[in-house]
Design an enzyme around this catalytic site. Sequence first.
Site, PDB file in Angstrom:
ATOM      1  N   GLU A 127      13.694   7.035  86.035  1.00 44.41           N
ATOM      2  CA  GLU A 127      12.522   6.915  85.173  1.00 44.41           C
ATOM      3  C   GLU A 127      11.905   5.521  85.319  1.00 44.41           C
ATOM      4  OE1 GLU A 127      14.813   6.901  81.237  1.00 44.41           O
ATOM      5  OE2 GLU A 127      12.876   6.120  80.600  1.00 44.41           O
ATOM      6  N   ASP A 171      17.677   6.266  81.167  1.00 41.57           N
ATOM      7  CA  ASP A 171      18.270   5.399  80.146  1.00 41.57           C
ATOM      8  C   ASP A 171      19.146   6.206  79.208  1.00 41.57           C
ATOM      9  OD1 ASP A 171      16.900   3.278  81.151  1.00 41.57           O
ATOM     10  OD2 ASP A 171      15.302   3.321  79.645  1.00 41.57           O
ATOM     11  N   ASP A 178      19.299   6.462  76.105  1.00 41.21           N
ATOM     12  CA  ASP A 178      18.773   6.419  74.743  1.00 41.21           C
ATOM     13  C   ASP A 178      17.937   7.684  74.486  1.00 41.21           C
ATOM     14  OD1 ASP A 178      16.427   6.077  76.096  1.00 41.21           O
ATOM     15  OD2 ASP A 178      16.071   4.008  75.458  1.00 41.21           O
ATOM     16  N   ASP A 194      14.713   8.258  74.328  1.00 39.60           N
ATOM     17  CA  ASP A 194      13.636   8.467  75.298  1.00 39.60           C
ATOM     18  C   ASP A 194      14.175   8.944  76.639  1.00 39.60           C
ATOM     19  OD1 ASP A 194      11.325   8.111  74.021  1.00 39.60           O
ATOM     20  OD2 ASP A 194      10.797   6.182  74.956  1.00 39.60           O
TER      21      ASP A 194
END
Length: 646
Positions: free
Chosen positions: A434, A512, A514, A516
Amino acid sequence: MSEEVKKNSYSADSIQALEGMEHVRMRPSMYIGDVGVRGLHHLVYEVVDNSIDEALAGHCDSIQVIINEDNSVSVQDNGRGIPVDMHKKEGVSALEVVMTKIGAGGKFDKDSYKVSGGLHGVGVSVVNALSDHLRAEVHRDGKVWEQEYEKGKAIYPARQIGDTDIKGTKVTFKPDGTIFTQTLEYSYDTLAARLRELSFLNKGITITLTDMREVDDKGEVRKETFHSEEGLKEYIKFLDGNRTPIISHVISMEHEKGEIPVEVALIYNDSYSENIYSYVNNINTHEGGTHLQGFRMGLTRTLKKYADASGLLEKLKFEISGDDFREGLTAIISVKVMEPQFEGQTKTKLGNREVVSPVSQAVAEMLENYLEENPADAKIIVQKVILAAQARHAAKKAREMVQRKTVMSGGGLPGKLSDCSEQNPEKCEIFFVEGDSAGGTAKQGRDRNFQAIMPLRGKILNVEKAMHHKVFESEEIRNIFTALGVTIGTEEDSKALNLSKLRYHKVVIMCDADVDGSHIATLILTFFFRYMRDLIEKGYVYIATPPLYLVKKGAKKQYAWNDEERIALIEEMGQGSAVQRYKGLGEMNAEQLWDTTMNPEHRTLRQITIDNMAEADRVFSMLMGDEVPPRREFIEKNAVYANIDA
Ligand code: 28G
């Protein structure tokens, strides 16, 4: 025959039986597919299957499954109970034969009406062979009988232990840890999904699942009951719970056409995806086959005939394709076949030719009736088909680009792809990363010999909500096709994927750790699930697992992937250690990213598998669809990342 010869043949038989069990232990994956998570759960399905058979024979309507505290599993039914009388030929009880002889129990007995059966349909003796310990309890004719086994060998003959006023069979088994070396831990959700599926496919049976391993705040164990009165009709409602129907009823029927029981249910929704699940003897036939072929024929023929007669097609300047009839369609086909022939790479494609026409006839009959009785719905369906045809026509160019643009035909690779030098796809890996910044780090950190990097712009298109032409028009998505070297099938069957030029055998999503990041990973996965399902099913898709923390003391650095590891590391390093929380891939330098997440020697890649197609579909339609409340609920229940950020 003299007494002595007879004796010899008995013992020859029991030697064969023993060899059978030994063979199962030596080559378990030949019998249950694998010895990983799937195989472990398969054991339960195999036992439950026996109970389902007893229910299909009309003698049982209740099945209880319990995950015990020690991860052993108990299955109990209220059938006739496995016979305990002496088996004339074997010289032991029928119970012992069923439990210790490979191929006993009727599965291979053509005379008996047994049509259920696990993927491998191997019988409970295989479960016994692969269990440390198994105990069978039979309630029959007012008496309770028991027998126990270790690694498939009886430790005493079947014995009577008391009186009873119920009937049925109970089996408790503990899988053998020397065979299932990866894990012995049962997943409640995996078992629940399969048992729910079974309850829809075999209406009227009540199946309960109880998990004794954990109690909640109220001191209660987890427990669910699965029961369907309406079968496939209800299954459709369950599957499409997160989608919006465009017709007023689920269309369904049940029929025995020429000795082949056929059940079909379908609905049209306002989405653009086609979801057809086909089953043979309760087994999900991922690769389709003759029953699916019959379904498609019946559907296309009937709808086309109706549309032609309606005059609604007159303005259309081009032919309607088979695909057009299936946009926004959710359907289930379930057939029971006495001697199914399974073909295809994963042996989940029905080959029996005699199934085609009964299914197509049944579907045609069902649809004709519905269209006749529900003219308003009929019009809606035909209009949906026309829209699909028009959209397909409009998307022709974009689709052809994806169809043709392989590297070989000179389309060229996407500019953003940093390819590897190795040419052999089996050795090649591609990382979808990403954002450009993390992409840069990955490019520096990788081993360029065999690792390619493809940065993706933030959030890719949500294919769950997009029409096909939007998907094929998206540059980001076209780049994914091109980078992978994957092309799509014909207009008639756009689901057919051409993987023959796939350029990497490991396709890794690296996001990531997290909220998102997991959203982006889910978007990419949704795209793979809807447009490249074969890639997942063939085991090419993985998720990278970057660490969450770096624990440092002086020059000493160690990584932690969860809170437990972090706490352990701090303890281990003692006074003066410092913790750094990685917020994203971008915070790691190239070397750290290589060490923790990309280096095959140290990294953990999670392979994406689909163990229940229908459940996966439901989850994706929920996570990526329009309705917000169910999504929130799911994320709250499954949020691994949410608490980390809190
Ligand atoms: C709870 C765990 C899994 C079962 C039965 C019931 C019968 C049976 C099972 O017979 C042997 C071979 C062919 C007749 C059949 C009982 C007929 C009469 C049964 C189960 C004997 C197998 N009475 N219930 N097997 N057949 N449940 N649940 O295993 O000749 S297995």
